[in-house]
Scaffold this active site. Structure first.
Site, PDB file in Angstrom:
ATOM      1  N   ARG A   1       0.095  -1.565   0.098  1.00  0.00           N
ATOM      2  CA  ARG A   1      -0.194  -0.575   0.435  1.00  0.00           C
ATOM      3  C   ARG A   1       0.971   1.388  -0.407  1.00  0.00           C
ATOM      4  O   ARG A   1       0.795   2.086   0.212  1.00  0.00           O
ATOM      5  CB  ARG A   1      -1.104   0.062   1.317  1.00  0.00           C
ATOM      6  CG  ARG A   1      -1.955  -1.355   1.670  1.00  0.00           C
ATOM      7  CD  ARG A   1      -3.206  -1.272   1.957  1.00  0.00           C
ATOM      8  NE  ARG A   1      -4.202  -2.140   1.633  1.00  0.00           N
ATOM      9  CZ  ARG A   1      -4.839  -2.500   2.231  1.00  0.00           C
ATOM     10  NH1 ARG A   1      -5.233  -2.327   3.803  1.00  0.00           N
ATOM     11  NH2 ARG A   1      -5.802  -3.608   2.034  1.00  0.00           N
TER      12      ARG A   1
ATOM     13  N   GLU B   1      -5.485  -9.793  13.542  1.00  0.00           N
ATOM     14  CA  GLU B   1      -5.754 -11.456  13.514  1.00  0.00           C
ATOM     15  C   GLU B   1      -4.614 -12.522  13.503  1.00  0.00           C
ATOM     16  O   GLU B   1      -5.732 -12.946  13.856  1.00  0.00           O
ATOM     17  CB  GLU B   1      -6.334 -11.265  11.913  1.00  0.00           C
ATOM     18  CG  GLU B   1      -7.574 -10.857  10.786  1.00  0.00           C
ATOM     19  CD  GLU B   1      -7.707  -9.491  10.816  1.00  0.00           C
ATOM     20  OE1 GLU B   1      -8.425  -8.342  11.879  1.00  0.00           O
ATOM     21  OE2 GLU B   1      -6.739  -9.114  10.292  1.00  0.00           O
TER      22      GLU B   1
ATOM     23  N   ASP C   1     -13.839  -5.383  15.516  1.00  0.00           N
ATOM     24  CA  ASP C   1     -12.377  -5.133  14.718  1.00  0.00           C
ATOM     25  C   ASP C   1     -13.185  -3.905  13.953  1.00  0.00           C
ATOM     26  O   ASP C   1     -12.620  -3.901  13.043  1.00  0.00           O
ATOM     27  CB  ASP C   1     -13.072  -5.930  13.719  1.00  0.00           C
ATOM     28  CG  ASP C   1     -11.997  -6.452  12.644  1.00  0.00           C
ATOM     29  OD1 ASP C   1     -10.919  -5.705  12.982  1.00  0.00           O
ATOM     30  OD2 ASP C   1     -11.962  -6.966  11.615  1.00  0.00           O
TER      31      ASP C   1
END
Lengths: 570, 95
Positions: free
Chosen positions: A132, A195, A315
């Site tokens: 990214r 995660e 989350d």
């Protein structure tokens, strides 16, 4: 650290690159950014995703046309990064940790860099192989790699200057996908984390030598320092707590403070429900996950924090969402749109002074008070639960919004979507290598008030008052950019690339780039001419849900193609 | 807010044997929604028309950009258990 025979960049070779961004005071290149350049992921430290350039403006944008393009190889899950531009050279990264340097005016390729990856490892990663973004400075282009390294590539030649292994990705599975941030003489980069069962650090690395300078553990802080808060994790849960900081933060030079959003705790969902302080997989508030942390850039020392979501059970980590340094009415703020769909407005010490809803469909809490206090939490015990809003992908996603000092407006794509879920008990899988620890089965659903949809709202960044809104049947998932030409550029999910009047939202120009957008847009000058660059390609972890929700063209859209598109006036 | 003081709690014991349901919940459910009974980011697995060998190989080797390879995480026998788990999925009955 592995040092290669190629010597680190010298002062003499730095001088070849005239701009501040590559000079000995690389920090100044971002701090005192030339409007001609885009030297950092968020544009500069203010993180506005804004450029003063106005050669292309609301009066002539109708004459904008494609100038050149560049095709990235192996663009699996599309191009998700932000290009950078310095002294007329455009740099961008693509999946599998490839970097390109191109003449900003012509697209002439200057060099290509392909990181030698452990391909077997990459094949085992779920949040991969995208990248990214990159950072520039000290004659280098910096990139975090999928297999846990920070690399410095010679900006002039494209050769590797050094690489430093920071994360044992072979054991932890994850590495780096987010852009680094150059601050003073350090490269700061956050690992993937939320995660996965580990402690998701943020690293500070000497920008010249590649030596690791410091590491801050998002899960529990650093042992032996005042930041040590492993006591906010029941039992040994801090050892597998997730965390990380997977998108780049900002830097406030006035206070010499790095601001960074951190990842969520693992597992994402918690079967203990409202008994989470004493029961479940991670009892306690779980510092410093789902927080905004303030760090000393030289030492990594924790200077302050605000935990946006104590014991995040949904989350909605604020790792994504730009941290915009905005001044209004003589006061200095940091404005932070979060995945939860709320926008947090902090003073420069990290204290919330306002919090407002950016999207309509939010029910994980009843509200969040202006001081940041959560009201009416929806903690879900083991079992089935319907209509949790927003969906796991967030009320705001990871791609950036923009702020224009000319209009005084914050622009951000909001998502109206929810999900049904079944919270389940899980046990972390650590051997032979760490695996995802989700803690729920879920399925996306439209909200109760209509179909799944999106919008761009232009609003006062501090009060949240909306001035105008664009509605989208399908929300864009690319980063927005505002310019001094009174324009807002919108890379849309179906391939359209639009420019609208930043003051009104009126569409002024559209061009179809042929596939959806998942990355960012920048503008820069090269040889006296303004260019606008954006990247295409779809199929991110958020984008993958588009086919499920909205069908075609996303079901059939390529998931392995990406092109850099550059535009200029005819 | 008060913080948890649970240092005296015993760490969670490691799973003694392969728990296919736990593995599916931890990992697979991120993309294969509702225990794989509904399309999500990944395809629906219930009533999947592909062969057992196809499913085994896809889980073991993955597909770039679409699915990670879990051959390093799970043994071949464990992957076969996951295939059996998928084959037993029913529309209105939790596995």
């Amino acid at each position: 650290m592995k040092r290669h025979s190629r010597k680190a960049i010298t002062t003499a070779s730095v001088a070849v690159l005239a701009g501040l961004a590559f000079g000995a005071q690389a920090n100044e290149g971002i701090l005192k950014r030339s409007a001609n350049d885009w030297p950092s992921y968020h544009g500069d430290y203010k993180s506005w995703h804004y450029s003063d350039l106005n050669q292309i403006n609301a009066g002539n944008v109708g004459k904008l046309t494609e100038a050149w393009s560049h095709v990235a190889s192996r663009a699996t899950r599309g191009l998700q990064g932000f290009p950078l531009a310095v002294d007329g050279v455009l740099y961008y990264s693509s999946p599998y940790n490839q970097v390109y340097a191109l003449d900003g005016a012509t697209g002439q390729m200057l060099w290509t860099y392909k990181q030698k990856l452990n391909e077997d490892l990459v094949a085992k990663q779920t949040h991969s192989p995208y990248n990214r973004g990159i950072a520039v400075g000290f004659g280098n282009v910096y990139m975090g790699t999928l297999d846990g390294k920070l690399v410095a590539i010679d900006a002039k030649t494209g050769k590797l200057n050094w690489e430093t292994k920071l994360v044992n990705s072979e054991k932890l599975t994850v590495g780096f996908t987010g852009a680094p941030l150059l601050v003073k003489d350090k490269i700061i980069i956050g690992s993937q984390g939320g995660e996965w069962p580990w402690r998701g650090p943020i690293f500070g690395v000497d920008a010249k030598s590649g030596k690791e300078a410091w590491k801050f553990f998002v899960v529990g802080g650093n042992e032996g320092t005042a930041s040590d808060r492993r006591d906010t994790w029941g039992g040994d849960s801090w050892k597998t707590g997730g965390g990380g900081g997977w998108m780049p933060g900002s830097y406030d030079a006035d206070t010499d403070t790095v601001w960074w959003g951190t990842g969520n705790p693992a597992p994402l969902y918690d079967w203990a429900g409202d008994e989470w302080m004493t029961k479940g997989p991670r009892p306690g508030i779980n510092l410093y996950t789902s927080s905004v942390i303030l760090l000393n850039p030289d030492t990594g020392e924790l200077k302050g924090y605000h935990q946006v979501l104590p014991h995040d059970a949904w989350d909605y980590d604020p790792a994504s969402g730009e941290l915009m340094l905005i001044e209004q009415g003589g006061k200095k703020y940091v404005v932070h749109p979060t995945k939860a769909g709320f926008v947090f407005v902090f003073d420069r010490t990290g204290k919330p002074v306002n919090v407002y809803k950016g999207v309509d469909n939010i029910n994980f809490v009843q509200d969040i008070k202006p001081d940041g206090t959560l009201v009416g939490r929806r903690d879900m015990k083991e079992g089935k639960h319907g209509n949790l809003c927003p969906a796991i992908a967030g009320g705001y996603s990871w791609n950036s919004g923009a702020y224009s000092p000319k209009t005084g407006l914050l622009y951000k794509v909001g998502f109206e979507w929810c999900m049904d879920l079944e919270v389940v008990k899980t046990t972390p899988i650590l051997e032979p290598m760490a695996q995802l620890n989700i803690g729920a089965n879920f399925t996306f659903q439209p909200p109760k008030d209509g179909p799944a949809r999106g919008h761009i709202r232009a609003r006062d960044p501090v009060s949240g008052k909306v001035k105008w809104e664009m509605k989208f049947k399908v929300p864009p998932h690319g980063g927005l950019m505002a310019t001094g030409g009174n324009l807002l550029f919108i890379p849309e999910a179906d391939g359209w690339f639009s420019a609208v009047d930043a003051a009104t939202g009126k569409v002024l120009w559209r061009h179809n780039n042929g596939q959806g957008h998942n990355g960012g847009t920048i503008t820069y000058m090269a040889k006296g001419k303004q260019y606008v660059a954006t990247v295409t390609g779809f199929g991110s972890l958020v984008g993958d849900a588009y086919g499920e929700l909205w069908g075609e063209p996303w079901v059939s859209m390529p998931k392995d193609a990406g092109v850099l598109k550059v535009f200029a006036l005819k | 807010m008060a913080t948890a003081r649970a240092a005296d709690e015993a760490p969670a014991p490691a799973a003694p044997a392969f728990d296919v349901k736990n593995a599916f919940r931890n990992i697979c459910g991120f993309c294969h929604e509702d225990y794989g009974r509904k399309q999500g980011k990944g395809p629906q697995l219930m009533d999947n028309p592909n062969s057992d060998d196809y499913l085994f190989n896809r889980i073991r080797n993955g597909k770039p950009g679409r699915m990670a390879a879990f051959g390093g995480a799970f043994t071949d026998d464990q992957i076969r258990e996951i295939v059996v788990f998928i084959r037993k999925l029913k529309p209105n009955e939790n596995p």
